[in-house]
Design a protein around this motif. Structure first.
Motif, PDB file in Angstrom:
ATOM      1  N   ALA A  13       0.594  -1.352   0.275  1.00 25.38           N
ATOM      2  CA  ALA A  13      -0.054   0.008   0.152  1.00 25.38           C
ATOM      3  C   ALA A  13       0.892   1.142   0.070  1.00 25.38           C
ATOM      4  CB  ALA A  13      -0.928  -0.099   1.110  1.00 25.38           C
ATOM      5  N   GLY A  14       2.076   1.171   0.805  1.00 20.16           N
ATOM      6  CA  GLY A  14       2.881   2.265   0.800  1.00 20.16           C
ATOM      7  C   GLY A  14       3.458   2.430  -0.779  1.00 20.16           C
ATOM      8  N   VAL A  15       3.832   1.555  -1.407  1.00 18.63           N
ATOM      9  CA  VAL A  15       4.393   1.756  -2.720  1.00 18.63           C
ATOM     10  C   VAL A  15       3.310   2.097  -3.705  1.00 18.63           C
ATOM     11  CG1 VAL A  15       5.552   0.468  -4.535  1.00 18.63           C
ATOM     12  CG2 VAL A  15       6.264   0.011  -2.190  1.00 18.63           C
ATOM     13  N   THR A  16       2.203   1.770  -3.631  1.00 13.69           N
ATOM     14  CA  THR A  16       1.031   2.020  -4.322  1.00 13.69           C
ATOM     15  C   THR A  16       0.846   3.466  -4.047  1.00 13.69           C
ATOM     16  OG1 THR A  16       0.130  -0.054  -4.360  1.00 13.69           O
ATOM     17  CG2 THR A  16      -1.237   1.887  -4.889  1.00 13.69           C
ATOM     18  N   ALA A  17       0.844   4.045  -2.995  1.00 11.55           N
ATOM     19  CA  ALA A  17       0.468   5.590  -2.479  1.00 11.55           C
ATOM     20  C   ALA A  17       1.524   6.296  -3.250  1.00 11.55           C
ATOM     21  CB  ALA A  17       0.572   5.842  -1.226  1.00 11.55           C
ATOM     22  N   MET A  18       3.041   5.905  -3.103  1.00 12.97           N
ATOM     23  CA  MET A  18       3.980   6.505  -3.796  1.00 12.97           C
ATOM     24  C   MET A  18       3.936   7.051  -5.181  1.00 12.97           C
ATOM     25  SD  MET A  18       6.596   8.493  -2.604  1.00 12.97           S
ATOM     26  CE  MET A  18       6.778   7.603  -0.811  1.00 12.97           C
ATOM     27  N   ARG A  19       3.448   5.600  -5.843  1.00 12.54           N
ATOM     28  CA  ARG A  19       3.432   5.611  -7.366  1.00 12.54           C
ATOM     29  C   ARG A  19       2.191   6.686  -7.989  1.00 12.54           C
ATOM     30  NH1 ARG A  19       3.997  -0.946  -8.227  1.00 12.54           N
ATOM     31  NH2 ARG A  19       6.556  -0.884  -8.395  1.00 12.54           N
ATOM     32  N   LYS A  20       1.262   6.671  -6.982  1.00 10.41           N
ATOM     33  CA  LYS A  20       0.160   7.583  -7.339  1.00 10.41           C
ATOM     34  C   LYS A  20       0.694   9.141  -7.178  1.00 10.41           C
ATOM     35  CE  LYS A  20      -4.594   8.830  -5.450  1.00 10.41           C
ATOM     36  NZ  LYS A  20      -5.392   8.486  -4.385  1.00 10.41           N
ATOM     37  N   VAL A  21       1.249   9.247  -6.324  1.00 10.42           N
ATOM     38  CA  VAL A  21       1.963  10.839  -6.308  1.00 10.42           C
ATOM     39  C   VAL A  21       2.908  10.942  -7.551  1.00 10.42           C
ATOM     40  CG1 VAL A  21       3.200  12.260  -4.799  1.00 10.42           C
ATOM     41  CG2 VAL A  21       1.653  10.833  -3.777  1.00 10.42           C
ATOM     42  N   ALA A  22       3.699  10.090  -7.820  1.00  7.45           N
ATOM     43  CA  ALA A  22       4.562   9.995  -9.101  1.00  7.45           C
ATOM     44  C   ALA A  22       3.980  10.275 -10.271  1.00  7.45           C
ATOM     45  CB  ALA A  22       5.783   8.825  -8.827  1.00  7.45           C
ATOM     46  N   ALA A  23       2.664   9.886 -10.277  1.00 12.94           N
ATOM     47  CA  ALA A  23       2.012  10.098 -11.577  1.00 12.94           C
ATOM     48  C   ALA A  23       1.379  11.593 -11.654  1.00 12.94           C
ATOM     49  CB  ALA A  23       0.723   9.064 -11.766  1.00 12.94           C
ATOM     50  N   LEU A  24       1.603  12.373 -10.597  1.00 15.20           N
ATOM     51  CA  LEU A  24       1.001  13.519 -10.666  1.00 15.20           C
ATOM     52  C   LEU A  24       1.981  14.531 -11.443  1.00 15.20           C
ATOM     53  CD1 LEU A  24      -0.190  14.241  -6.963  1.00 15.20           C
ATOM     54  CD2 LEU A  24      -1.566  14.174  -9.037  1.00 15.20           C
ATOM     55  N   PRO A  25       1.656  15.645 -12.181  1.00 14.63           N
ATOM     56  CA  PRO A  25       2.430  16.475 -13.091  1.00 14.63           C
ATOM     57  C   PRO A  25       3.374  17.046 -12.032  1.00 14.63           C
ATOM     58  CG  PRO A  25      -0.041  16.939 -13.576  1.00 14.63           C
ATOM     59  CD  PRO A  25       0.178  16.069 -12.497  1.00 14.63           C
ATOM     60  N   HIS A  26       4.588  17.318 -12.388  1.00 17.12           N
ATOM     61  CA  HIS A  26       5.786  17.805 -11.699  1.00 17.12           C
ATOM     62  C   HIS A  26       6.147  17.129 -10.641  1.00 17.12           C
ATOM     63  CE1 HIS A  26       4.428  21.138 -14.465  1.00 17.12           C
ATOM     64  NE2 HIS A  26       3.459  21.212 -13.729  1.00 17.12           N
ATOM     65  N   SER A  27       5.798  15.938 -10.400  1.00 16.61           N
ATOM     66  CA  SER A  27       6.546  15.204  -9.080  1.00 16.61           C
ATOM     67  C   SER A  27       7.917  14.766  -9.543  1.00 16.61           C
ATOM     68  CB  SER A  27       5.453  14.007  -8.930  1.00 16.61           C
ATOM     69  OG  SER A  27       6.230  13.128  -8.186  1.00 16.61           O
TER      70      SER A  27
END
Length: 644
Positions: free
Chosen positions: A202-216
């Motif tokens: 779940a922690g990695v999934t959350a991090m990937r969700k943020v990584a998909a945001l523009p400018h991350s």
């Protein structure tokens, strides 16, 4: 790999929302205040605060001293300066001064009402003192006027967390990350919440969700750490390149620091230089990134590049970096020596260097007028040391850095020299064993000089000596032992011999006893009179005495290594040498010989490292201004410093 992990340890990020590395506030008001007394390491005592005085000296003071003598005055002084006031608030929050920051935070908002920084700091202060409603109010008011921002919403999420409103916390935090996905604290907090509820996946999934945001770009750093842990180095490098491409210029310091640290722990040293090296800027990234780059350069054997980077960091004049930089100074010096094996021992060429008078008071020095004149017809005494039995079993020459035994073997004859010159009024000179080929440097013999050899070397000097004083150390175990022998040159006979034992940390009593004996033997045999030391000659006592011996040896080292401009020796620790002399002068502000020792060291250092001398210009000027000697000593010392 454990060695690499030790070398590239990750430093936890600071709690400040700013990526900049702020210089410490100097404790100028505490320049003369005594350091707090504590038995434990002061850096580990939460009741003490580390500060730096006007000379860059590290001091530890109680929280009360800091608040009353420094902090309150600094706030008053910067009451109308928003930039300085903000810096004071940030540092004070890190030092857990919360109640004291209420008024300054409110004043900061008055000075800069539209500033996100001012409002956030005010909200944090309110939160720290338990005024959650006030904290929420100022954050919401800012959003209503200027619109939502990532940092403001993250701090609003903290207010909700303090109220245990989990759903509102998570919803507000996600909105904050959508606006600014690169907040260090916000991103780590978001990942931790999901990991606590759903585990690592779940922690990695959350991090990937943020990584998909523009400018991350920050989430990519954490994902790359995971790929390194799985030995997917190509995947990690791809994520790092993506992070760098998105981060903009200049690249944030914490990006380079985490990337270089993680690559180092994974053993990918070359990639540190390829990815982080081209983006490094000493002012923007400082010690945090420079530290890992120096490690990588040294690991790969690129010592000259590591030295250039170290010099860039030194030039920033950051007292809080001093200990770290000095460590790398020593590591680089040791790396250049390597295993110490001498490839061609038959090519070694030895010589004797000669120094007339006390090492800090040559007969032709303008400072000679400060001390009683020694007539040219007086007996000449030669001093010879440079030998120590350290217990080594090696039967061949080895290269090594100067160590305490070697330094004391050279400092002892220098100290005996100045004692005889200034208390007996006799001419003096010191012979220094020196390696001329292939690389210049001091020679440390494991055996004491035979009497015949000592007399022979003294007879090679231009002027005939009446006596030669030979000193030798035995440092195989604690306590150490020092032995002095005084030989009459006329017939080579020994007119006195004495040994004294001492702990390495406290040689004062033993060395003073040896000096008194040498004075008595020579004065009795030569018909001289032992007198009290001149008023302009003061030697520190107790724990400061071994540091005085060290400064004598260091002046000798600087002079010997700078004697031949075409082939300078391998001097290291240049800044510590000047800084140590400066501190000694501050401990003994009325000592003329300590000031001359500093001035002569600076003059000699100018020949080989003018850049280092320039770094101390302000401190030297401050010393002369705040702690002037009586005339004519003040003017003479200033003349010597001006020449440097």
């Amino acid at each position: 790999m454990s060695l690499l992990k030790k070398l590239f340890g990750k430093t936890p990020p600071a709690e400040s929302s700013s990526a900049a590395e702020a210089a410490p506030v100097p404790a100028t008001a505490l320049a003369s205040a005594p350091a707090a007394v504590t038995e434990q390491n002061p850096a580990e005592n939460p009741n003490l605060i580390r500060a730096y005085d006007a000379y860059g000296r590290e001091i530890y003071v109680t929280r009360e001293q800091w608040r009353d003598n420094v902090l309150l005055g600094a706030i008053e002084q910067n009451w109308n300066d928003a930039e300085q006031l903000a810096g004071l608030i940030i540092q004070s929050l890190n030092d857990n001064f919360f109640e004291e920051m209420i008024r300054p935070a409110e004043r900061l908002v008055e000075l800069d009402a539209n500033s996100e920084r001012a409002v956030v700091l005010q909200a944090i202060v309110y939160m720290k003192v338990g005024r959650l409603d006030d904290s929420e109010k100022v954050l919401l008011a800012y959003c209503a006027q200027h619109g939502d921002t990532g940092i403001v919403l993250t701090n609003l999420a903290k207010v909700h967390a303090e109220r245990d409103d989990e759903s509102k916390t998570l919803e507000t935090l996600w909105r904050a990350l959508q606006l600014d996905p690169n907040q260090d604290n916000g991103l780590g907090w978001y990942q931790a919440i999901h990991q606590d509820h759903g585990g690592d996946v779940a922690g990695v999934t959350a991090m990937r969700k943020v990584a998909a945001l523009p400018h991350s770009w920050r989430a990519q750093l954490w994902l790359a750490r995971g790929e390194l842990g799985s030995h997917n180095y190509a995947g990690a490098i791809a994520l790092y390149r993506e992070s760098l491409a998105r981060a903009g210029k200049p690249v944030p310091a914490d990006l380079l620091m985490q990337m270089s640290g993680d690559l180092g722990n994974a053993g990918q040293i070359q990639e540190i230089l390829q990815l982080a090296g081209p983006h490094f800027d000493v002012q923007a990234h400082g010690m945090r990134v420079g530290n890992n780059l120096i490690k990588a350069l040294m690991y790969l054997g690129q010592l000259d590049d590591a030295q250039r980077l170290l010099n860039q960091l030194y030039a920033q004049n950051r007292p809080d970096w001093k200990e770290n930089l000095a460590y790398w100074d020593g590591e680089l010096a040791q790396a250049r020596i390597g295993d110490g094996v001498v490839d061609q021992p038959e090519a070694l060429r030895f010589s004797m260097l000669l120094g007339r008078g006390p090492v800090w008071l040559a007969p032709v020095s303008p400072a000679a007028v400060l001390y009683p004149a020694i007539p040219p017809g007086r007996p000449l005494i030669t001093f010879l040391g440079g030998s120590a039995d350290v217990g080594s079993t090696a039967d061949h020459a080895q290269r090594q850095l100067a160590d305490p035994a070697g330094r004391l073997s050279r400092a002892l004859p220098l100290y005996l020299n100045e004692q005889v010159a200034l208390r007996c009024g006799l001419r003096t000179q010191t012979l220094v064993p020196w390696l001329a080929e292939p690389d210049p440097g001091f020679v440390l013999s494991s055996s004491a000089w035979p009497d015949a050899d000592a007399v022979h070397h003294a007879r090679q000097c231009e002027q005939p000596s009446a006596y030669v004083v030979v000193s030798h150390l035995v440092t195989k175990a604690d306590p150490w032992t020092a032995t002095v022998r005084v030989l009459r040159m006329e017939d080579g006979s020994c007119i006195g011999e004495q040994s004294a034992s001492f702990s390495m940390a406290d040689p004062a009593q033993a060395v003073s006893s040896l000096a008194d004996s040498v004075l008595q033997w020579i004065s009795r045999d030569a018909g001289a009179t032992v007198q009290a030391p001149p008023a302009a000659y003061r030697v520190p006592e107790g724990a400061s005495f071994p540091r005085y011996l060290l400064r004598l040896e260091q002046l000798l080292a600087v002079r010997c290594n700078s004697a031949d401009a075409n082939r300078p020796g391998a001097l290291n620790g240049e800044r510590e040498i000047i800084d140590g002399n400066l501190r000694q002068c501050l401990e003994m502000p009325d000592s003329v010989n300590a000031r001359l020792l500093l001035a002569q060291t600076v003059r000699a250092m100018k020949k080989i490292r003018p850049d280092v001398v320039a770094e101390f210009d302000a401190h030297l000027a401050r010393l002369q201004s705040e702690h002037p000697l009586t005339e004519p000593a003040q003017g003479i010392v200033q003349e010597l410093l001006d020449q440097a």
